[in-house]
Design an enzyme around this catalytic site. Structure first.
Site, short mmCIF file in Angstrom:
data_model
loop_
_atom_site.label_atom_id
_atom_site.label_comp_id
_atom_site.label_asym_id
_atom_site.label_seq_id
_atom_site.Cartn_x
_atom_site.Cartn_y
_atom_site.Cartn_z
N CYS A 1 5.49 -1.28 26.28
CA CYS A 1 5.84 -1.08 25.43
C CYS A 1 6.89 -0.96 25.77
O CYS A 1 7.79 -0.43 27.16
CB CYS A 1 5.49 0.00 25.63
SG CYS A 1 3.15 0.60 25.00
N ARG B 1 9.36 -6.05 24.55
CA ARG B 1 8.51 -5.80 25.26
C ARG B 1 6.96 -4.78 24.51
O ARG B 1 5.85 -4.61 25.19
CB ARG B 1 9.36 -4.02 25.21
CG ARG B 1 10.30 -4.31 27.08
CD ARG B 1 10.66 -3.08 27.55
NE ARG B 1 9.93 -2.79 28.34
CZ ARG B 1 8.67 -3.19 29.77
NH1 ARG B 1 9.19 -3.82 30.19
NH2 ARG B 1 8.27 -2.18 30.32
N TRP C 1 3.07 -1.50 22.25
CA TRP C 1 2.23 -3.27 22.62
C TRP C 1 0.89 -2.49 22.63
O TRP C 1 0.67 -2.20 24.62
CB TRP C 1 3.26 -3.95 23.91
CG TRP C 1 1.51 -4.87 24.00
CD1 TRP C 1 1.31 -5.47 24.41
CD2 TRP C 1 1.75 -6.54 23.22
NE1 TRP C 1 0.94 -6.48 24.58
CE2 TRP C 1 1.32 -7.12 23.41
CE3 TRP C 1 2.90 -6.86 22.00
CZ2 TRP C 1 1.12 -8.57 22.94
CZ3 TRP C 1 3.20 -7.52 21.33
CH2 TRP C 1 2.10 -8.92 22.27
N ASN D 1 4.59 4.27 28.41
CA ASN D 1 4.65 3.20 29.47
C ASN D 1 3.47 3.00 30.10
O ASN D 1 4.39 3.40 31.30
CB ASN D 1 5.88 2.26 29.51
CG ASN D 1 5.54 0.62 29.89
OD1 ASN D 1 4.95 -0.33 29.25
ND2 ASN D 1 6.41 0.27 30.33
N GLY D 2 2.64 2.12 29.98
CA GLY D 2 1.77 1.98 31.30
C GLY D 2 0.72 2.36 30.95
O GLY D 2 0.15 1.85 29.74
N GLU E 1 -3.73 -27.83 33.37
CA GLU E 1 -3.03 -26.81 33.10
C GLU E 1 -1.00 -27.55 33.48
O GLU E 1 -0.77 -27.08 32.66
CB GLU E 1 -2.92 -25.46 33.41
CG GLU E 1 -2.34 -24.01 32.96
CD GLU E 1 -1.80 -24.33 31.53
OE1 GLU E 1 -2.74 -24.71 30.91
OE2 GLU E 1 -0.53 -23.54 31.34
N LYS F 1 1.80 -27.69 30.93
CA LYS F 1 3.26 -27.00 31.44
C LYS F 1 4.19 -27.80 31.49
O LYS F 1 5.53 -28.39 30.20
CB LYS F 1 2.98 -26.15 32.50
CG LYS F 1 2.67 -24.60 32.62
CD LYS F 1 3.25 -23.69 31.99
CE LYS F 1 2.81 -23.72 30.27
NZ LYS F 1 1.72 -23.72 29.54
N GLU G 1 5.38 -30.00 28.20
CA GLU G 1 5.56 -29.25 27.01
C GLU G 1 6.78 -28.63 27.37
O GLU G 1 7.21 -28.20 25.80
CB GLU G 1 4.81 -27.82 25.76
CG GLU G 1 4.90 -26.71 27.26
CD GLU G 1 3.58 -25.65 26.71
OE1 GLU G 1 3.70 -25.38 25.81
OE2 GLU G 1 3.00 -24.74 28.08
N HIS H 1 -10.55 -45.43 39.01
CA HIS H 1 -11.83 -45.67 37.67
C HIS H 1 -10.32 -46.16 36.06
O HIS H 1 -11.01 -46.58 35.39
CB HIS H 1 -12.82 -45.13 36.76
CG HIS H 1 -13.58 -44.73 38.21
ND1 HIS H 1 -14.64 -45.82 37.90
CD2 HIS H 1 -13.84 -43.64 38.35
CE1 HIS H 1 -15.44 -45.80 38.87
NE2 HIS H 1 -15.31 -44.19 39.36
N LYS I 1 5.00 -21.05 19.02
CA LYS I 1 4.46 -19.57 20.16
C LYS I 1 2.88 -19.35 19.40
O LYS I 1 2.04 -19.70 20.68
CB LYS I 1 4.93 -18.80 20.23
CG LYS I 1 4.45 -17.56 21.33
CD LYS I 1 4.37 -17.93 22.55
CE LYS I 1 3.52 -17.05 23.36
NZ LYS I 1 2.99 -18.23 25.23
C1 AGP Z 1 0.28 -23.23 26.41
O1 AGP Z 1 1.31 -23.03 26.98
C2 AGP Z 1 1.06 -23.94 24.79
N1 AGP Z 1 1.74 -22.65 24.04
C3 AGP Z 1 -0.03 -23.45 23.71
O2 AGP Z 1 -1.66 -24.74 24.17
C4 AGP Z 1 -1.28 -22.32 23.54
O3 AGP Z 1 -1.75 -22.34 24.47
C5 AGP Z 1 -2.17 -22.88 22.49
O4 AGP Z 1 -1.37 -22.84 21.17
C6 AGP Z 1 -3.39 -21.22 22.33
O5 AGP Z 1 -2.39 -20.61 22.09
P1 AGP Z 1 -3.32 -19.21 21.75
O6 AGP Z 1 -3.67 -18.57 22.95
O7 AGP Z 1 -2.02 -18.30 21.54
O8 AGP Z 1 -4.60 -19.40 20.85
#
Ligand code: AGP
Length: 609
Positions: A2, A27, A74, A100-101, A482, A486, A489, A505, A604
């Protein structure tokens, strides 16, 4: 995480507080509030929603005041609401606190305070502080605060305003940041520097256990023993934007480096104080429920899905219960084979991803218990699931998810341990051993982060490549997925993750001279197999970046570059091995001049199908 602010001076305190809170919205932003003195009496105004909602409600506030405290929330304990917003009063309404904490022992403190007649107005952990100060107060505000926080286990940056002392603010910190701003005849308190930059660049950085008392005569700081502390003035050279990113060039890098703190916060109060068992009080699954489940289905998207892949390996290994993992966009349309004896776990950082929310509703419609793992208190997924476990990563601003992923994975381990205990598939000693390994991870991750320069060098060397492959077996394969996402994207480089045993394969046809291949080699039981796959790559002149635990001559002898992680059990390696992949993606994207925090075409939170 927060944002807290405090002000004492000659300006209109409420406008200074609001301005500071707006600069701390990164925050937390689910609710906000201020407390100030008006004609000598303590007033609190607080509202669910963004700071603009609070500001709207304050327009009728017509008296000018020169002292106050503020908070932007938050949520961790207690959903976003007017009542749960800070500041919080004590019973007499003579004290107001912002915090905050996370107060780990708030439940027992609340019970004890209620038994002594205190009445609570919120569901938060923070409110216990106000009542503890009320009880401890004998005329000196600073002493009352010190006595109050002495009873608290957990993390706090707390600021107190009292009607009894219209001339001062007191504050204390442990594990949560706090700075004092030194103005010309005015003083500030804040969680972070951005809040006070418009007024001063001279600050005191409050250290662990210190308590600060601000009056117009100046700032007095004492340590946990009450001894005066002389502070150096820190002069801030950042601009406002850089300050919001904590001095980092991008939110993504800031959030990568916030992961040790996020892990500590997510673990906090979920392990017994003596560290030998898992405690998930926030869910109501009984031992009978846990023993009755015949299958777990984990459903998510993107990075959250990759956390679910780790969850599959971990929960199956620990609890010997079948776990399937599915992409939410697939799950919702495949007429899934589910029945009420299945537990469905949905993972979502935002808690608003349309496909994941639809999958949750599908599972509930089929009579399944649904457990949500999410980073946003009060999100749609949190509200509609039967059970919720929150990751306490704090707001994740960068589109590329990092600290949410590692805290989601950590929750997978906690669930695996809980299920193992209730299903008797691991002994108490085995459970305690794994918990000990988990508790070491934040410190070990800090060691991994110290290798950022080495990883940056690799990115500078390979950032022009158009294809990168990520290989792994078992848990390493889940993490490789993962790592590939990363990189894709944020750097726009084509990247693919492959089960190392699958390479021959087909995909091996793509490995030619100079193609970088990141090989994760942390799983001891399949290490030799992985190394032979790496040799297949080397035989085709591929370039190998190996990631292993400790000094591993097997990997050393075959890789062109090696990133060594601190020695740890293979089972918990994913939380460490993903960090070099996050940094590699970050520095590759930086070298290619990409828009790292807001990559093209992405959002996001994908709240549409
Ligand atoms: C992850 O780096 C991406 N931004 C994206 O794959 C994200 O993880 C996915 O859209 C799921 O989002 P969420 O965790 O908010 O459901």
């Amino acid at each position: 995480m927060c944002g807290i602010v405090g002000y004492l001076g000659n300006q209109d305190a409420v406008s200074v507080l609001l301005n500071g809170l707006k600069r701390l919205e990164y925050r937390g932003y689910d609710s906000a509030g201020v407390a100030f003195l008006n004609d000598g009496s303590l007033k609190v105004k607080k509202k669910k929603g963004r700071i603009a909602v609070l500001e709207e409600s304050l327009n009728s506030q017509n008296k000018r005041t020169t002292i106050g405290i503020g908070h932007t929330r938050w949520a961790t304990h207690g959903r976003p609401s007017d009542e749960n917003a800070h500041p919080h009063y004590d019973c007499t309404k003579k004290f107001a606190v912002v915090h905050n904490g996370i107060i780990e022992n708030y439940a027992e403190l609340r019970e004890q305070l209620q038994a002594r007649g205190h009445r609570f107005a919120s569901e938060t952990d923070t409110e216990v502080l106000a009542h503890l100060i009320e009880e401890a107060y004998r005329g000196d505000l600073c002493t009352a605060l010190r006595d109050a926080v002495r009873q608290v286990r957990g993390s706090y940056a707390v600021v107190v305003l009292s009607e009894y002392h219209p001339d001062r603010l007191v504050a204390a910190r442990k594990d949560s940041p706090l700075v004092v701003g030194l103005g010309d005849g005015e003083y500030f308190l804040a969680s972070d520097i951005p809040a006070i930059l418009p007024y001063t660049r001279n600050v005191y950085l409050i250290s662990e256990g210190e308590v600060a008392e601000l009056t117009l005569d100046g700032v007095r700081i004492v340590n946990s023993k009450g001894e005066p502390v002389a502070k150096e003035v820190f002069h801030v050279s950042w601009d406002a934007d850089a300050a919001e990113r904590g001095g980092y060039p991008h939110f993504m890098l800031k959030e990568i480096f916030e992961q040790p703190r996020a892990l500590r916060d997510t673990l906090r109060s979920r392990i017994t104080p003596w560290g030998d068992d898992v405690v998930l009080k926030e869910i109501s699954l009984s031992p009978e429920d846990i023993r009755s489940f015949t299958k777990i289905t984990i459903v998510a998207c993107g990075t959250a899905y990759h956390a679910g892949l780790v969850g599959k390996y971990v929960i199956e290994k620990l609890a010997r219960l079948p776990v399937e993992v599915d992409l939410a966009s697939e799950f919702r349309y495949r007429d899934p084979l589910l029945d009420p004896r299945n537990l469905v776990i949905v993972i979502s950082q935002s808690g608003e991803t349309a496909d994941t929310l639809a999958a949750l509703r599908e599972a509930r419609a089929r009579g399944c218990r649904v457990l949500a793992v999410t980073n946003v208190v009060g999100s749609s997924v949190a509200r509609e699931a039967d059970e919720v476990i929150y990751t306490w990563a704090g707001p994740e601003i960068a589109v590329a998810s990092t600290k949410a992923y590692t805290t989601q994975v950590l929750v997978m381990y906690l669930l695996g341990l809980l299920f193992a205990r209730e299903r008797g598939t691991k002994t108490p000693a085995e459970i305690a051993e794994i918990i000990a390994a988990l508790q070491k991870l934040p410190g070990q991750m800090e060691q991994v982060l110290e290798q950022q320069d080495l990883i940056k060098e690799l990115a500078d060397k390979y950032h022009a490549c158009e294809d990168v492959f990520f290989l792994g077996r078992g848990l390493d394969y889940a993490v490789a997925m993962e790592g590939a996402l990363k990189l894709k994207e944020i750097s726009y480089i084509h990247a693919e993750a492959y089960a190392a045993g699958e390479l021959k394969h087909g995909t091996l046809a793509l490995i030619v001279e100079g193609v970088p291949v990141v090989a994760l080699a942390t799983q001891a039981d399949v290490l030799e197999k992985l190394v032979s796959n790496v040799k297949e790559v080397k035989a085709r002149e591929g370039t190998v970046i190996g990631i292993c635990l400790g000094n591993n001559e097997l990997v050393d002898g075959t890789s062109d570059h090696v990133i060594r992680l601190p020695e740890s059990p293979s089972l918990v390696a994913p939380i460490l091995s993903v960090v070099p992949l996050q940094l590699f993606a970050y520095y590759m994207a930086a070298a290619r001049g990409c828009d790292i925090d807001k990559p093209r075409n992405l959002a996001k939170s994908v709240t549409v199908e």
